[in-house]
Design a protein around this motif. Structure first.
Motif, mmCIF file in Angstrom:
data_model
loop_
_atom_site.group_PDB
_atom_site.id
_atom_site.type_symbol
_atom_site.label_atom_id
_atom_site.label_comp_id
_atom_site.label_asym_id
_atom_site.label_seq_id
_atom_site.Cartn_x
_atom_site.Cartn_y
_atom_site.Cartn_z
ATOM 1 N N TRP A 1 7.943 33.461 33.225
ATOM 2 C CA TRP A 1 7.638 34.871 33.061
ATOM 3 C C TRP A 1 6.726 35.337 34.193
ATOM 4 C CZ3 TRP A 1 2.447 36.251 31.858
ATOM 5 C CH2 TRP A 1 1.620 35.166 31.537
ATOM 6 N N LEU A 2 6.601 36.663 34.384
ATOM 7 C CA LEU A 2 5.776 37.258 35.421
ATOM 8 C C LEU A 2 4.556 37.948 34.809
ATOM 9 C CD1 LEU A 2 8.438 38.955 37.743
ATOM 10 C CD2 LEU A 2 7.151 36.863 38.199
ATOM 11 N N SER A 3 3.397 37.642 35.380
ATOM 12 C CA SER A 3 2.179 38.328 34.933
ATOM 13 C C SER A 3 2.055 39.671 35.664
ATOM 14 C CB SER A 3 0.955 37.458 35.206
ATOM 15 O OG SER A 3 0.754 37.346 36.608
ATOM 16 N N ASP A 4 1.166 40.481 35.198
ATOM 17 C CA ASP A 4 0.948 41.792 35.833
ATOM 18 C C ASP A 4 0.167 41.685 37.141
ATOM 19 O OD1 ASP A 4 2.307 43.119 33.835
ATOM 20 O OD2 ASP A 4 0.508 43.383 32.614
ATOM 21 N N SER A 5 -0.545 40.600 37.312
ATOM 22 C CA SER A 5 -1.358 40.452 38.531
ATOM 23 C C SER A 5 -1.422 39.000 38.949
ATOM 24 C CB SER A 5 -2.751 40.989 38.288
ATOM 25 O OG SER A 5 -3.369 40.272 37.232
ATOM 26 N N ARG B 1 2.378 35.546 40.750
ATOM 27 C CA ARG B 1 2.581 36.154 39.435
ATOM 28 C C ARG B 1 3.448 35.291 38.512
ATOM 29 N NH1 ARG B 1 5.513 41.413 40.298
ATOM 30 N NH2 ARG B 1 5.250 41.553 38.019
#
Length: 218
Positions: free
Chosen positions: A214-218, A195
């Motif tokens: 940053w972090l993605s949702d999936s 992620r």
């Protein structure tokens, strides 16, 4: 730099490392072996003192080392160098700087001696750094024989013969030019989730910052 125990520094400070010349052994078959590097750059304080005497500096001299600090090991390596050089009469003051300052000052040749990390990979990338018009030619190397070898390497289609040219270039840098050393190849590891986005192993390259991660949702 026979006054510095590069191998001892790597073993004691980095732990897992390669003793290298300018071409990395994990990337290229043109790299010099550890034994070849030690033959070209032996740890010999006695010979270092003799060389100082031959240069008219029997009592040594004083200088300053600019250290581009990325981690604590950078500082410990600089202190190791400082201690080894003191044993042969060279007094070296350490000046710690952040990566951006270090890069800027090296590109502007604003240093006496500099220590930094270099993220180089392919052999041609290494040698590109030492061409006269390169921003990374920090010590202003301008050597006709080195550039003749570089031209030959870029037209040589046989891998083995090209490797031999690269080895000749490293030997010349170690034994004749002696302005740049890549003594320790260190290994870093990063473990993170799929992620994670915009994370680079070293934020000082490619204009990336840890603040951009940053972090993605999936």
């Amino acid at each position: 730099m026979e006054a510095v125990d590069w191998d001892g520094m790597g073993r004691n400070i980095r732990g897992r490392y390669n003793l290298t010349s300018l071409v990395r052994p994990d990337i290229s078959t043109a790299a010099l072996s550890k034994e070849e590097v030690l033959k070209l750059r032996p740890y010999s304080p006695e010979n270092a003192r003799k060389l100082l005497t031959q240069a008219g500096l029997p009592n040594g001299f004083s200088t300053k080392l600019m250290v581009q600090r990325v981690d604590d090991e950078d500082v410990r390596e600089a202190q190791w160098m400082q201690d080894d050089l003191a044993k042969v009469g060279i007094t070296m003051e350490l000046e710690m700087v952040d990566p951006s300052t270090g890069i800027d000052r090296r590109r502007n040749h604003d240093f006496a001696v500099a220590k930094a990390l270099r993220g180089v990979h392919l052999p041609d990338q290494v040698w590109r750094d030492f061409e006269p018009d390169s921003l990374e030619n920090y010590t202003r190397i301008d050597d006709k024989e080195l550039y003749e070898l570089l031209d030959r390497s870029r037209t040589e289609l046989d891998d083995d013969r090209r490797d031999e040219i690269y080895k000749q270039m490293q030997i010349r840098m170690e034994a004749v030019i002696r302005q740049v050393y890549y003594p320790i190849q260190k290994f870093d590891y990063s473990i993170y989730s799929e992620r994670v986005r915009a994370l680079y192993d070293s934020p000082i390259y490619q204009g990336k910052r840890l603040a951009d991660v940053w972090l993605s949702d999936s």
